[in-house]
Motif scaffolding. Structure first.
Motif, PDB file in Angstrom:
ATOM      1  N   VAL A 203       0.863  -1.178   0.000  1.00 35.20           N
ATOM      2  CA  VAL A 203       0.000   0.000   0.000  1.00 35.20           C
ATOM      3  C   VAL A 203       0.899   1.227   0.000  1.00 35.20           C
ATOM      4  CG1 VAL A 203      -1.828   1.270   1.176  1.00 35.20           C
ATOM      5  CG2 VAL A 203      -1.805  -1.235   1.266  1.00 35.20           C
ATOM      6  N   ASP A 204       0.771   2.048  -1.032  1.00 35.11           N
ATOM      7  CA  ASP A 204       1.628   3.239  -1.182  1.00 35.11           C
ATOM      8  C   ASP A 204       3.107   2.889  -1.058  1.00 35.11           C
ATOM      9  OD1 ASP A 204      -0.578   4.812  -1.621  1.00 35.11           O
ATOM     10  OD2 ASP A 204      -0.652   5.643   0.405  1.00 35.11           O
ATOM     11  N   HIS A 206       4.562   0.579   0.626  1.00 35.52           N
ATOM     12  CA  HIS A 206       4.968  -0.132   1.841  1.00 35.52           C
ATOM     13  C   HIS A 206       4.493  -1.579   1.741  1.00 35.52           C
ATOM     14  CE1 HIS A 206       5.921  -0.804   6.091  1.00 35.52           C
ATOM     15  NE2 HIS A 206       4.787  -1.486   6.139  1.00 35.52           N
ATOM     16  N   LEU A 257      -7.527   1.049   4.618  1.00 33.50           N
ATOM     17  CA  LEU A 257      -7.379   1.808   3.391  1.00 33.50           C
ATOM     18  C   LEU A 257      -8.115   3.148   3.463  1.00 33.50           C
ATOM     19  CD1 LEU A 257      -7.784  -1.064   0.781  1.00 33.50           C
ATOM     20  CD2 LEU A 257      -5.673   0.134   1.411  1.00 33.50           C
ATOM     21  N   LYS A 258      -7.506   4.136   2.777  1.00 32.02           N
ATOM     22  CA  LYS A 258      -8.075   5.472   2.707  1.00 32.02           C
ATOM     23  C   LYS A 258      -8.102   5.937   1.252  1.00 32.02           C
ATOM     24  CE  LYS A 258      -6.466   6.958   7.298  1.00 32.02           C
ATOM     25  NZ  LYS A 258      -6.011   5.614   7.696  1.00 32.02           N
ATOM     26  N   GLN A 261      -5.058   6.269  -1.799  1.00 27.58           N
ATOM     27  CA  GLN A 261      -3.961   5.308  -1.709  1.00 27.58           C
ATOM     28  C   GLN A 261      -3.925   4.397  -2.948  1.00 27.58           C
ATOM     29  OE1 GLN A 261      -4.795   3.620   2.299  1.00 27.58           O
ATOM     30  NE2 GLN A 261      -2.890   4.615   2.922  1.00 27.58           N
ATOM     31  N   VAL A 262      -2.792   3.735  -3.130  1.00 29.68           N
ATOM     32  CA  VAL A 262      -2.606   2.808  -4.241  1.00 29.68           C
ATOM     33  C   VAL A 262      -2.190   1.455  -3.684  1.00 29.68           C
ATOM     34  CG1 VAL A 262      -1.333   2.297  -6.359  1.00 29.68           C
ATOM     35  CG2 VAL A 262      -1.949   4.659  -5.811  1.00 29.68           C
ATOM     36  N   VAL A 263      -2.910   0.419  -4.073  1.00 30.52           N
ATOM     37  CA  VAL A 263      -2.622  -0.949  -3.645  1.00 30.52           C
ATOM     38  C   VAL A 263      -2.014  -1.704  -4.821  1.00 30.52           C
ATOM     39  CG1 VAL A 263      -3.597  -3.092  -2.740  1.00 30.52           C
ATOM     40  CG2 VAL A 263      -4.571  -0.887  -2.043  1.00 30.52           C
ATOM     41  N   ASN A 276      -6.288   1.882  -7.474  1.00 23.73           N
ATOM     42  CA  ASN A 276      -6.436   3.176  -6.818  1.00 23.73           C
ATOM     43  C   ASN A 276      -7.657   3.119  -5.901  1.00 23.73           C
ATOM     44  OD1 ASN A 276      -4.238   4.516  -8.180  1.00 23.73           O
ATOM     45  ND2 ASN A 276      -5.530   4.566 -10.007  1.00 23.73           N
TER      46      ASN A 276
END
Length: 282
Positions: A203-204, A206, A257-258, A261-263, A276
């Motif tokens: 996620v982002d 990380h 998730l918010k 963010q990009v998964v 996205n």
């Protein structure tokens, strides 16, 4: 083979990935990557095609879910011992079975929409099994004969909907966009050992999940055999087999998730997904 579906949502066409990485059009050869097209005889006919004679799909064309007209979207919970531990639950004595609504299914890069009133939308990279023959009371020894292939699944979950209130898992698993599948259906001949595939999710940028299917509690053959005792499995049915540790629920404190963010996630040999995250808007 790597089979795909491409085009606008709800109007996807069947395709196949050529050795040069381009997608080739299977329109007119099979009606869809679904149902009877996944039977062994049909897959053998596709494998014999000269892909150089098939039209090339334009680069950048949307990729849809790699299986169409899914009859059953079955899932297995707590199927990695270390994930069960991070969830505060015991390893089950037999597979935990639940379903996702098929309306949750979407393309691998279509994006994640956080449901209305959700505060705990979570991620789960999972190995998907695609059934290729009707399976009913099959033995573990014969179970892989009923598998057409494998794919990447993000088993998205809304933890409050899933675990709080009445605690019904299907409610937390079935929102629209909660079932990205693909990019490819990779036929089983390209996956000699489904119990030894690396898998990851970020996620982002990380990396939260970094595991392997070798740590499954109940493997692919066991799951197909087990499920076939309770219901017939049909060509095109999908089984999502559980996730390794690293989900948002298991972080200390939990992380969810918010919007914005990009998964990104993937499984060795089965491709990657990028999503996205956006908020629900009427």
């Amino acid at each position: 083979m790597k089979l795909v579906r491409y085009g606008r949502p709800g109007h996807e066409h069947p395709g196949i990935v050529a050795p040069d990485g381009t997608v080739r059009d299977l329109t007119g050869i099979v009606p869809d990557i679904a149902g009877d097209a996944l039977r062994p005889e049909a897959l053998a006919e596709l494998a014999a095609l000269d892909l150089n004679r098939l039209p090339t799909v334009a680069a950048g064309t949307r990729i849809g879910a790699c299986v169409g007209h899914v009859g059953k979207f079955l899932c297995i919970g707590l199927n990695y011992a270390d994930h069960a531990a991070e969830s505060g639950m015991e390893v089950p004595k037999e597979p935990v079975v639940f379903m996702k609504a098929t309306s949750s299914i979407c393309g691998p890069n279509d994006g994640i929409v956080i449901p209305k009133d959700s505060e705990k939308t979570d991620w789960e990279v999972e190995l998907g099994i695609v059934i290729g023959r009707e399976a009913r009371y099959v033995s573990k020894a014969d179970a892989l004969d009923y598998v057409a292939g494998y794919c990447v699944i993000n088993d998205l979950s809304e933890r409050a909907f899933q675990l709080e209130g009445t605690g019904q898992w299907v409610k937390g698993k079935s929102a629209d966009t909660f079932g990205p599948i693909g990019p490819w259906l990779v036929t089983k001949d390209e996956v000699p050992d489904p119990q030894n595939l690396k898998m990851w999710l970020e996620v982002d940028g990380h990396r939260y999940q970094d595991g392997s299917t070798k740590t499954m509690v109940y493997g692919v053959a066991h799951l197909v055999s087990y499920l076939s005792k309770f219901m017939s499995l049909q060509p095109g049915d999908i089984i999502s087999t559980g996730t390794p540790p690293g989900v948002g629920l298991g972080q200390k404190p939990p992380v969810y998730l918010k919007p914005g963010q990009v998964v990104k996630l993937g499984i060795e040999g089965l491709g990657t997904q990028t999503q996205n995250v956006t908020a629900y808007s009427a």
